[in-house]
Write a protein that holds these residues in place. Structure first.
Motif, mmCIF file in Angstrom:
data_model
loop_
_atom_site.group_PDB
_atom_site.id
_atom_site.type_symbol
_atom_site.label_atom_id
_atom_site.label_comp_id
_atom_site.label_asym_id
_atom_site.label_seq_id
_atom_site.Cartn_x
_atom_site.Cartn_y
_atom_site.Cartn_z
ATOM 1 N N ASP A 16 18.974 148.370 41.979
ATOM 2 C CA ASP A 16 19.024 148.764 43.386
ATOM 3 C C ASP A 16 17.669 149.260 43.880
ATOM 4 O O ASP A 16 17.244 148.920 44.986
ATOM 5 C CB ASP A 16 20.084 149.847 43.606
ATOM 6 N N GLU A 17 16.982 150.037 43.069
ATOM 7 C CA GLU A 17 15.662 150.537 43.465
ATOM 8 C C GLU A 17 14.637 149.412 43.528
ATOM 9 O O GLU A 17 13.799 149.386 44.431
ATOM 10 C CB GLU A 17 15.207 151.641 42.520
ATOM 11 N N MET A 18 14.682 148.463 42.583
ATOM 12 C CA MET A 18 13.748 147.341 42.619
ATOM 13 C C MET A 18 14.001 146.448 43.830
ATOM 14 O O MET A 18 13.081 145.842 44.367
ATOM 15 C CB MET A 18 13.827 146.534 41.319
ATOM 16 N N LEU A 19 15.249 146.360 44.286
ATOM 17 C CA LEU A 19 15.601 145.555 45.456
ATOM 18 C C LEU A 19 15.146 146.189 46.769
ATOM 19 O O LEU A 19 15.069 145.493 47.790
ATOM 20 C CB LEU A 19 17.113 145.331 45.513
ATOM 21 N N GLN A 20 14.835 147.464 46.776
ATOM 22 C CA GLN A 20 14.470 148.137 48.016
ATOM 23 C C GLN A 20 13.250 147.520 48.695
ATOM 24 O O GLN A 20 13.170 147.501 49.911
ATOM 25 C CB GLN A 20 14.252 149.627 47.774
ATOM 26 N N GLU A 21 12.332 146.994 47.944
ATOM 27 C CA GLU A 21 11.104 146.440 48.528
ATOM 28 C C GLU A 21 11.362 145.151 49.297
ATOM 29 O O GLU A 21 10.891 144.980 50.413
ATOM 30 C CB GLU A 21 10.067 146.198 47.424
ATOM 31 N N LEU A 22 12.112 144.217 48.719
ATOM 32 C CA LEU A 22 12.266 142.886 49.322
ATOM 33 C C LEU A 22 13.695 142.527 49.706
ATOM 34 O O LEU A 22 13.926 141.488 50.306
ATOM 35 C CB LEU A 22 11.690 141.827 48.367
ATOM 36 N N GLY A 23 14.649 143.341 49.304
ATOM 37 C CA GLY A 23 16.024 143.156 49.761
ATOM 38 C C GLY A 23 16.868 142.205 48.945
ATOM 39 O O GLY A 23 17.796 142.626 48.291
ATOM 40 N N GLU A 24 16.557 140.917 48.962
ATOM 41 C CA GLU A 24 17.405 139.912 48.323
ATOM 42 C C GLU A 24 16.963 139.539 46.911
ATOM 43 O O GLU A 24 17.740 138.970 46.155
ATOM 44 C CB GLU A 24 17.447 138.649 49.174
ATOM 45 N N TYR A 25 15.716 139.810 46.592
ATOM 46 C CA TYR A 25 15.219 139.425 45.271
ATOM 47 C C TYR A 25 14.198 140.431 44.777
ATOM 48 O O TYR A 25 13.720 141.274 45.521
ATOM 49 C CB TYR A 25 14.638 138.015 45.288
ATOM 50 N N ILE A 26 13.887 140.310 43.481
ATOM 51 C CA ILE A 26 12.966 141.223 42.813
ATOM 52 C C ILE A 26 11.814 140.414 42.228
ATOM 53 O O ILE A 26 12.022 139.430 41.517
ATOM 54 C CB ILE A 26 13.686 141.974 41.670
ATOM 55 N N LYS A 27 10.590 140.837 42.518
ATOM 56 C CA LYS A 27 9.408 140.236 41.895
ATOM 57 C C LYS A 27 9.350 140.691 40.444
ATOM 58 O O LYS A 27 9.581 141.863 40.135
ATOM 59 C CB LYS A 27 8.131 140.688 42.603
#
Length: 112
Positions: A16-27
């Motif tokens: 959930d925290e990693m998704l905060q930056e881009l919303g739908e996906y994680i770099k």
């Protein structure tokens, strides 16, 4: 910006925290030799830096994106442009490298 170094299965809170930056996906930056990854943030290069600081070797790190809803990996990143390693595009061209990236990502990030 939250970037996590993931050695063991990620928690739902980390996803959930990693998704905060881009919303739908994680770099992601994935070390295919060590079987670990760094995820989150705005740029693959930020994740790559976390792995390099942890002792990963440049030639073993590949950029990808993780889509939690679809449980899928895509294989495009600026950090994948490596003429000396025979990868001249954003996309990871080597099937064996793609398989390793997918295995590591799914092992550490899937079904949360």
């Amino acid at each position: 910006m939250t970037i996590y170094l993931i050695r063991d299965r990620a928690t739902k809170e980390q996803i959930d925290e990693m998704l905060q930056e881009l919303g739908e996906y994680i770099k992601l930056a994935v070390d295919i030799e060590r079987g670990i990854l760094a995820g989150g943030g705005e740029f693959h290069a930020d994740c790559e830096s976390v792995l390099l600081e942890d002792g990963s070797e440049q030639q073993n790190i590949w950029g990808a994106d993780w889509y939690p809803d679809a449980q899928e990996v895509t294989y495009e990143s600026l950090i994948n442009i490596r003429p000396k390693q025979g990868n001249r595009t954003l996309e990871v061209l080597f099937p064996d490298v793609r398989v390793k990236i997918e295995e590591i990502a799914k092992n550490l990030l899937s079904n949360l």
